[in-house]
Scaffold this motif. Structure first.
Motif, PDB file in Angstrom:
ATOM      1  N   ASP A 114       0.830  -1.210   0.000  1.00 27.75           N
ATOM      2  CA  ASP A 114       0.000   0.000   0.000  1.00 27.75           C
ATOM      3  C   ASP A 114       0.866   1.262   0.000  1.00 27.75           C
ATOM      4  O   ASP A 114       0.597   2.204  -0.736  1.00 27.75           O
ATOM      5  N   ARG A 115       1.930   1.262   0.805  1.00 28.35           N
ATOM      6  CA  ARG A 115       2.838   2.420   0.833  1.00 28.35           C
ATOM      7  C   ARG A 115       3.517   2.607  -0.520  1.00 28.35           C
ATOM      8  O   ARG A 115       3.696   3.732  -0.987  1.00 28.35           O
ATOM      9  N   TYR A 116       3.888   1.502  -1.173  1.00 33.51           N
ATOM     10  CA  TYR A 116       4.505   1.586  -2.493  1.00 33.51           C
ATOM     11  C   TYR A 116       3.540   2.192  -3.501  1.00 33.51           C
ATOM     12  O   TYR A 116       3.905   3.074  -4.273  1.00 33.51           O
ATOM     13  N   LEU A 117       2.286   1.727  -3.475  1.00 32.73           N
ATOM     14  CA  LEU A 117       1.292   2.250  -4.407  1.00 32.73           C
ATOM     15  C   LEU A 117       1.017   3.731  -4.187  1.00 32.73           C
ATOM     16  O   LEU A 117       0.656   4.443  -5.118  1.00 32.73           O
ATOM     17  N   LYS A 118       1.214   4.190  -2.963  1.00 30.29           N
ATOM     18  CA  LYS A 118       0.973   5.599  -2.637  1.00 30.29           C
ATOM     19  C   LYS A 118       2.242   6.445  -2.704  1.00 30.29           C
ATOM     20  O   LYS A 118       2.183   7.654  -2.504  1.00 30.29           O
ATOM     21  N   SER A 119       3.373   5.818  -2.997  1.00 30.25           N
ATOM     22  CA  SER A 119       4.636   6.554  -3.038  1.00 30.25           C
ATOM     23  C   SER A 119       4.630   7.568  -4.174  1.00 30.25           C
ATOM     24  O   SER A 119       3.961   7.385  -5.197  1.00 30.25           O
ATOM     25  N   LYS A 120       5.387   8.636  -3.992  1.00 23.32           N
ATOM     26  CA  LYS A 120       5.416   9.680  -5.025  1.00 23.32           C
ATOM     27  C   LYS A 120       6.012   9.148  -6.326  1.00 23.32           C
ATOM     28  O   LYS A 120       5.590   9.552  -7.408  1.00 23.32           O
ATOM     29  N   GLU A 121       6.934   8.207  -6.238  1.00 24.56           N
ATOM     30  CA  GLU A 121       7.550   7.660  -7.451  1.00 24.56           C
ATOM     31  C   GLU A 121       6.553   6.823  -8.250  1.00 24.56           C
ATOM     32  O   GLU A 121       6.476   6.935  -9.469  1.00 24.56           O
ATOM     33  N   PHE A 122       5.782   5.977  -7.551  1.00 20.90           N
ATOM     34  CA  PHE A 122       4.802   5.157  -8.260  1.00 20.90           C
ATOM     35  C   PHE A 122       3.686   6.033  -8.824  1.00 20.90           C
ATOM     36  O   PHE A 122       3.238   5.824  -9.944  1.00 20.90           O
ATOM     37  N   THR A 123       3.274   7.028  -8.051  1.00 19.28           N
ATOM     38  CA  THR A 123       2.267   7.980  -8.536  1.00 19.28           C
ATOM     39  C   THR A 123       2.785   8.713  -9.768  1.00 19.28           C
ATOM     40  O   THR A 123       2.054   8.908 -10.745  1.00 19.28           O
ATOM     41  N   HIS A 124       4.061   9.090  -9.740  1.00 19.27           N
ATOM     42  CA  HIS A 124       4.680   9.747 -10.894  1.00 19.27           C
ATOM     43  C   HIS A 124       4.652   8.819 -12.113  1.00 19.27           C
ATOM     44  O   HIS A 124       4.347   9.247 -13.234  1.00 19.27           O
ATOM     45  N   LEU A 125       4.974   7.550 -11.902  1.00 16.09           N
ATOM     46  CA  LEU A 125       4.949   6.565 -12.990  1.00 16.09           C
ATOM     47  C   LEU A 125       3.545   6.457 -13.587  1.00 16.09           C
ATOM     48  O   LEU A 125       3.378   6.471 -14.806  1.00 16.09           O
ATOM     49  N   LEU A 126       2.524   6.370 -12.738  1.00 16.95           N
ATOM     50  CA  LEU A 126       1.152   6.290 -13.234  1.00 16.95           C
ATOM     51  C   LEU A 126       0.785   7.536 -14.031  1.00 16.95           C
ATOM     52  O   LEU A 126       0.186   7.431 -15.111  1.00 16.95           O
ATOM     53  N   ASN A 127       1.139   8.703 -13.511  1.00 10.56           N
ATOM     54  CA  ASN A 127       0.838   9.953 -14.217  1.00 10.56           C
ATOM     55  C   ASN A 127       1.560  10.018 -15.556  1.00 10.56           C
ATOM     56  O   ASN A 127       1.008  10.460 -16.549  1.00 10.56           O
ATOM     57  N   GLU A 128       2.800   9.558 -15.571  1.00  9.42           N
ATOM     58  CA  GLU A 128       3.578   9.542 -16.806  1.00  9.42           C
ATOM     59  C   GLU A 128       2.935   8.641 -17.854  1.00  9.42           C
ATOM     60  O   GLU A 128       2.815   8.994 -19.016  1.00  9.42           O
ATOM     61  N   LEU A 129       2.474   7.480 -17.422  1.00 14.90           N
ATOM     62  CA  LEU A 129       1.843   6.542 -18.347  1.00 14.90           C
ATOM     63  C   LEU A 129       0.480   7.063 -18.816  1.00 14.90           C
ATOM     64  O   LEU A 129       0.060   6.768 -19.932  1.00 14.90           O
ATOM     65  N   ARG A 130      -0.208   7.808 -17.983  1.00 17.04           N
ATOM     66  CA  ARG A 130      -1.494   8.392 -18.391  1.00 17.04           C
ATOM     67  C   ARG A 130      -1.307   9.467 -19.447  1.00 17.04           C
ATOM     68  O   ARG A 130      -2.141   9.654 -20.316  1.00 17.04           O
ATOM     69  N   GLN A 131      -0.192  10.195 -19.360  1.00 19.76           N
ATOM     70  CA  GLN A 131       0.063  11.306 -20.272  1.00 19.76           C
ATOM     71  C   GLN A 131       0.480  10.853 -21.662  1.00 19.76           C
ATOM     72  O   GLN A 131       0.240  11.534 -22.631  1.00 19.76           O
ATOM     73  N   THR A 132       1.127   9.715 -21.733  1.00 18.20           N
ATOM     74  CA  THR A 132       1.555   9.207 -23.030  1.00 18.20           C
ATOM     75  C   THR A 132       0.616   8.096 -23.463  1.00 18.20           C
ATOM     76  O   THR A 132       0.149   7.322 -22.655  1.00 18.20           O
ATOM     77  N   HIS A 133       0.328   8.024 -24.700  1.00 13.65           N
ATOM     78  CA  HIS A 133      -0.586   7.020 -25.220  1.00 13.65           C
ATOM     79  C   HIS A 133       0.191   5.804 -25.690  1.00 13.65           C
ATOM     80  O   HIS A 133       1.152   5.951 -26.450  1.00 13.65           O
ATOM     81  N   PRO A 134      -0.182   4.624 -25.245  1.00 11.81           N
ATOM     82  CA  PRO A 134       0.546   3.419 -25.670  1.00 11.81           C
ATOM     83  C   PRO A 134       0.405   3.203 -27.169  1.00 11.81           C
ATOM     84  O   PRO A 134      -0.636   3.445 -27.747  1.00 11.81           O
ATOM     85  N   GLU A 135       1.489   2.739 -27.746  1.00 16.14           N
ATOM     86  CA  GLU A 135       1.508   2.483 -29.186  1.00 16.14           C
ATOM     87  C   GLU A 135       1.128   1.046 -29.497  1.00 16.14           C
ATOM     88  O   GLU A 135       0.920   0.696 -30.631  1.00 16.14           O
ATOM     89  N   ASP A 136       1.069   0.214 -28.470  1.00 14.18           N
ATOM     90  CA  ASP A 136       0.728  -1.192 -28.733  1.00 14.18           C
ATOM     91  C   ASP A 136      -0.646  -1.547 -28.238  1.00 14.18           C
ATOM     92  O   ASP A 136      -1.418  -0.821 -27.797  1.00 14.18           O
TER      93      ASP A 136
END
Length: 136
Positions: A114-136
């Motif tokens: 739970d702490r990992y999922l709420k970490s700023k790094e994991f949140t940053h990763l999720l936000n980064e993936l939301r901003q870019t559109h997958p090509e596959d």
């Protein structure tokens, strides 16, 4: 004469491949975390499939059990909490100190996830993936 390959094009291609590989690793990381920790069809402790019928859901008070458990694990969890309070079912003699340690360790692990999922790094990763559109 052999074809001359531009070093700039080769570096660019290599960089694009590396970027694609990193993106794939990020997506796999997120997918793994959510598939492993958020499956609503399996018990969070033992991994068995959960019967989602209403009758089973009403057997254990959901306010006492904050996890998604099968009936057996839910009963054990309630007994674990009761034993921490100095109570518990004395007929379950196998619910000994090592058993208590297993439950404590499992609950600590759930807190770490739970702490990992709420970490700023994991949140940053999720936000980064939301901003870019997958090509596959």
């Amino acid at each position: 004469m052999a074809e001359i390959i531009s070093i700039e094009n080769r570096i660019k291609l290599s960089g694009e491949q590396k970027t694609a590989l990193i993106r794939k690793q990020k997506i796999l990381t997120v997918r793994k975390v959510f598939q492993c920790t958020h499956c609503s069809l399996k018990c969070e402790k033992c991994g068995t499939q959960i019967d989602t019928s209403l009758s089973e859901q009403n057997r254990i008070d959901p306010h006492r059990v904050p996890y998604r458990f099968c009936e057996s694990c839910a009963e054990e969890y309630v007994d674990y909490i009761n034993r921490l309070k100095g109570e518990g079912d004395p007929d379950c003699y196998w619910h000994n100190e090592p058993w208590l340690d297993i439950w404590k360790t499992w609950i600590d692990y759930q807190g770490a996830v739970d702490r990992y999922l709420k970490s700023k790094e994991f949140t940053h990763l999720l936000n980064e993936l939301r901003q870019t559109h997958p090509e596959d």
